[in-house]
Design a protein around this motif. Structure first.
Motif, mmCIF file in Angstrom:
data_model
loop_
_atom_site.group_PDB
_atom_site.id
_atom_site.type_symbol
_atom_site.label_atom_id
_atom_site.label_comp_id
_atom_site.label_asym_id
_atom_site.label_seq_id
_atom_site.Cartn_x
_atom_site.Cartn_y
_atom_site.Cartn_z
ATOM 1 N N VAL A 100 2.708 4.968 -3.973
ATOM 2 C CA VAL A 100 3.776 3.978 -3.857
ATOM 3 C C VAL A 100 3.835 3.107 -5.108
ATOM 4 C CG1 VAL A 100 4.511 1.917 -2.604
ATOM 5 C CG2 VAL A 100 3.790 3.941 -1.331
ATOM 6 N N VAL A 101 2.670 2.650 -5.588
ATOM 7 C CA VAL A 101 2.638 1.786 -6.773
ATOM 8 C C VAL A 101 3.103 2.553 -8.010
ATOM 9 C CG1 VAL A 101 1.127 0.484 -8.321
ATOM 10 C CG2 VAL A 101 0.855 0.277 -5.844
ATOM 11 N N SER A 102 2.560 3.762 -8.214
ATOM 12 C CA SER A 102 2.921 4.534 -9.407
ATOM 13 C C SER A 102 4.401 4.901 -9.403
ATOM 14 C CB SER A 102 2.055 5.797 -9.526
ATOM 15 O OG SER A 102 2.190 6.612 -8.380
ATOM 16 N N ALA A 103 4.926 5.271 -8.231
ATOM 17 C CA ALA A 103 6.344 5.626 -8.150
ATOM 18 C C ALA A 103 7.234 4.411 -8.389
ATOM 19 C CB ALA A 103 6.647 6.241 -6.787
ATOM 20 N N THR A 104 6.826 3.250 -7.884
ATOM 21 C CA THR A 104 7.614 2.041 -8.101
ATOM 22 C C THR A 104 7.623 1.656 -9.576
ATOM 23 O OG1 THR A 104 7.041 1.276 -5.877
ATOM 24 C CG2 THR A 104 7.924 -0.359 -7.406
ATOM 25 N N LEU A 105 6.465 1.797 -10.236
ATOM 26 C CA LEU A 105 6.421 1.554 -11.679
ATOM 27 C C LEU A 105 7.328 2.519 -12.427
ATOM 28 C CD1 LEU A 105 2.592 0.954 -12.249
ATOM 29 C CD2 LEU A 105 4.426 -0.738 -12.437
ATOM 30 N N PHE A 106 7.398 3.767 -11.925
ATOM 31 C CA PHE A 106 8.234 4.756 -12.600
ATOM 32 C C PHE A 106 9.717 4.433 -12.461
ATOM 33 C CE2 PHE A 106 10.536 8.730 -13.130
ATOM 34 C CZ PHE A 106 10.046 9.130 -14.363
ATOM 35 N N MET A 107 10.072 3.682 -11.425
ATOM 36 C CA MET A 107 11.468 3.268 -11.305
ATOM 37 C C MET A 107 11.919 2.545 -12.579
ATOM 38 S SD MET A 107 12.294 4.369 -8.326
ATOM 39 C CE MET A 107 11.034 5.614 -8.438
ATOM 40 N N VAL A 108 10.997 1.733 -13.148
ATOM 41 C CA VAL A 108 11.292 1.030 -14.403
ATOM 42 C C VAL A 108 11.102 1.967 -15.591
ATOM 43 C CG1 VAL A 108 10.652 -0.913 -15.879
ATOM 44 C CG2 VAL A 108 10.616 -1.165 -13.387
ATOM 45 N N ALA A 109 9.947 2.665 -15.609
ATOM 46 C CA ALA A 109 9.622 3.531 -16.747
ATOM 47 C C ALA A 109 10.606 4.682 -16.895
ATOM 48 C CB ALA A 109 8.203 4.085 -16.589
ATOM 49 N N GLY A 110 11.274 5.070 -15.816
ATOM 50 C CA GLY A 110 12.256 6.148 -15.895
ATOM 51 C C GLY A 110 13.681 5.653 -16.084
ATOM 52 N N SER A 111 14.013 4.554 -15.438
ATOM 53 C CA SER A 111 15.402 4.081 -15.488
ATOM 54 C C SER A 111 15.779 3.523 -16.853
ATOM 55 C CB SER A 111 15.624 3.013 -14.416
ATOM 56 O OG SER A 111 15.455 3.547 -13.129
ATOM 57 N N THR A 304 13.509 12.607 -7.483
ATOM 58 C CA THR A 304 12.330 13.153 -6.799
ATOM 59 C C THR A 304 11.275 12.077 -6.562
ATOM 60 O OG1 THR A 304 11.326 13.839 -8.909
ATOM 61 C CG2 THR A 304 12.694 15.458 -7.753
ATOM 62 N N THR A 305 11.158 11.117 -7.486
ATOM 63 C CA THR A 305 10.197 10.040 -7.289
ATOM 64 C C THR A 305 10.606 9.149 -6.128
ATOM 65 O OG1 THR A 305 9.770 10.068 -9.674
ATOM 66 C CG2 THR A 305 8.921 8.196 -8.445
ATOM 67 N N LEU A 306 11.903 8.913 -5.971
ATOM 68 C CA LEU A 306 12.398 8.172 -4.812
ATOM 69 C C LEU A 306 12.077 8.906 -3.514
ATOM 70 C CD1 LEU A 306 15.839 6.875 -6.121
ATOM 71 C CD2 LEU A 306 14.025 5.459 -5.141
ATOM 72 N N ILE A 307 12.199 10.230 -3.543
ATOM 73 C CA ILE A 307 11.830 11.027 -2.367
ATOM 74 C C ILE A 307 10.367 10.807 -2.033
ATOM 75 C CG2 ILE A 307 11.353 13.388 -1.614
ATOM 76 C CD1 ILE A 307 14.201 12.908 -1.235
ATOM 77 N N GLN A 308 9.496 10.882 -3.044
ATOM 78 C CA GLN A 308 8.067 10.735 -2.807
ATOM 79 C C GLN A 308 7.713 9.386 -2.209
ATOM 80 O OE1 GLN A 308 6.484 12.265 -6.830
ATOM 81 N NE2 GLN A 308 4.990 12.987 -5.347
ATOM 82 N N ALA A 370 -0.630 2.597 -16.694
ATOM 83 C CA ALA A 370 -0.958 2.173 -15.329
ATOM 84 C C ALA A 370 -0.687 3.291 -14.332
ATOM 85 C CB ALA A 370 -0.151 0.934 -14.963
ATOM 86 N N MET A 371 0.430 4.007 -14.498
ATOM 87 C CA MET A 371 0.740 5.131 -13.607
ATOM 88 C C MET A 371 -0.317 6.217 -13.704
ATOM 89 S SD MET A 371 4.838 5.749 -13.751
ATOM 90 C CE MET A 371 4.917 5.817 -15.537
ATOM 91 N N GLY A 372 -0.809 6.462 -14.933
ATOM 92 C CA GLY A 372 -1.821 7.494 -15.118
ATOM 93 C C GLY A 372 -3.053 7.253 -14.272
#
Length: 494
Positions: A100-111, A304-308, A370-372
């Motif tokens: 949940v934390v890594s995917a939420t961070l990716f919302m920023v890192a990807g968007s 896909t990250t939102l799905i996860q 951090a995601m890593g």
């Protein structure tokens, strides 16, 4: 634990091809190549293809672990459920929380890159404006949020279009690289060996970077409750997906070695490496086409990250290890609408807050590290869980011992080694965010454990017991070759 709304996700909505596409999109081949190739080449030079190869091998061990655990327990929470029922509920919860934390961070890192790349197609200078890139990226994110809310079938249809165009563009440029030939260096088989690594430390630095090219294929596990014949399909699709992205990663990294010099790449480390490659293969147009591929890849992996993250929160809400509202499903679309809404609101707030960190590049460098840490943590525990769940069957054959024991355990050890190595090498901000994000999970974990959630009193996941129950045989007498049929329902499933 029943879903508090009395409704579940839409069953049998996806087939094998659909989930393969989701696995490929989850690993985001074009985005990973554009964002990380310059860093990887800067760290190991000509050994970049070898680093990707030797990271793929342990990663396949984790893929095998996911496939084997998915045969025993079909659950949208994936590692959250499997680790909790095999190792310890506390560890299982932290696996779910890490995702949940890594995917939420990716919302920023990807968007943010999605916004910057979109602007770069029209005005490269405008793409450097963090606020404008944030606004456009938030627009892409909101669009994907609505697609995910609209149901899994709509999600897959959108993914087929986005990822289809991306893969066609990537394959065209692979063929273009073959036709064009080398300008910087001639292909050498030593690029796939250990000769170009600067000792053990050099290998470690390359492995640390290359491992995160592959993250995202495990979305197939989170989609298992919505997949036909998911006991086989989810694991097989993840295996095929990792194989596809591995071939793409190798093809493009070798092309970079052949066509671009190390100096060209490192001198423009802040640039999109794929755009440099595209301009070299097809001057004038090639760079922009590959920018389109990277933009589409970024949007695809946002989906896909939102799905996860939403499926994991759905499983946690259903188990009442987080507020039960997260387990609510929309009556029409069969999607966890509360989880989608909350993730969207949190991510949009983070978009605004992230601008205080500075440029797009600054934001990405902090978030990726951090995601890593989060990803290495839950992948490593999932690998160990698979070995423990099948421990009574590992000596039944050489194949079972190697594919069910040695390989997943080696993959787990590799991931946990990466976790340890990252602590010393990452910037302080990344370590604080990564470990702090995990530590924050202790609060809801303790709260719902004290409130008596049944998740913390699990039925242990054991392959022999589960398969023996399905075969209606005495415990321990399960046939070695038995596999549950597609229409069988295990007592462990929701």
């Amino acid at each position: 634990m029943r879903n508090p709304s009395g409704r579940g996700l839409r069953p049998n909505a996806l087939g094998t091809f659909d989930t393969v596409v989701m696995a490929v999109a989850g690993s985001a081949p074009a985005y990973s190549l554009a964002a990380t190739t310059a860093v990887l080449v800067g760290a190991v030079g000509f050994a970049a293809p070898a680093a990707l190869l030797y990271c793929a091998l342990p990663m396949l061990g984790i893929v095998l672990a996911y496939g084997r655990l998915g045969r025993l327990d079909v659950n949208a929470g994936a590692a959250y459920s499997w680790v909790g029922r095999t190792l310890h509920p506390f560890l299982g919860f932290l696996c779910g929380w890490a995702l949940v934390v890594s995917a939420t961070l990716f919302m920023v890192a990807g968007s943010l890159p999605a916004g910057a790349l979109t602007l770069a197609l029209f005005d490269p200078e405008l793409a450097e404006d963090t606020w404008t890139a944030t606004a456009v990226g938030a627009g892409w994110f909101t669009a994907m949020l609505l697609v995910v809310l609209g149901g899994v079938r709509l999600t897959v249809r959108a993914q087929l279009i986005i990822s289809g165009v991306e893969l066609v563009l990537l394959l065209l440029f692979v063929l273009g690289a073959v036709v064009r030939g080398g300008a910087a260096a001639a292909f050498d088989w030593s690029w796939l060996g250990f000769a170009h690594f600067d000792g053990v430390s050099g290998f470690a630095s390359g492995a640390l970077i290359a491992a995160f090219y592959y993250w995202g294929w495990d979305v197939t596990g989170n989609l298992s409750e919505e997949t036909r014949d998911s006991r086989r399909t989810a694991g097989l699709s993840a295996l095929v997906g990792v194989g596809v992205v591995f071939l793409l990663f190798e093809a493009f990294t070798i092309s970079v070695n052949i066509i671009l010099t190390t100096e060209e790449i490192t001198a423009r480390a802040d640039a999109n490496t794929l755009a440099l490659l595209g301009d070299a293969i097809w001057p004038g147009t090639g760079g922009k086409l590959l920018v389109v591929a990277v933009m589409l890849s970024t949007v695809a992996t946002l989906e896909t990250t939102l799905i996860q993250v939403t499926r994991t929160l759905f499983a946690m809400g259903r188990d009442r290890t987080v507020p039960a509202a997260f387990g609510r499903v929309h009556r029409r679309w069969n999607t966890p609408w509360v989880a989608v809404a909350v993730v969207g609101a949190v991510a949009l707030a983070l978009f605004v807050a992230s601008n205080a960190l500075g440029s797009v590049g600054d934001i990405l460098s902090g978030a990726v590290g951090a995601m890593g840490l989060q990803v290495a943590f839950y992948y490593g525990l999932a690998g160990i869980a698979a070995v423990v769940a099948y421990r009574r069957m590992l000596l039944s054959s050489v194949r079972e011992f190697l594919l069910g024991g040695v390989w997943p355990l080696a993959g787990a050890a590799f991931m946990l080694w990466i976790f340890y190595e990252s602590l010393a090498g990452l910037p302080t901000a990344s370590v604080v965010i990564g470990l702090g994000g995990l530590a924050a999970g202790l609060i809801p974990m303790t709260w719902y454990w004290r409130r008596g959630s049944s998740y913390y009193r699990p039925a242990k996941l054991d392959a022999v017991r589960t398969l023996a129950a399905e075969a209606d045989l005495p415990y321990g007498d399960v046939p070695r070759q038995h596999r549950p049929a597609a229409d069988e329902t295990l007592a462990t499933d929701f």
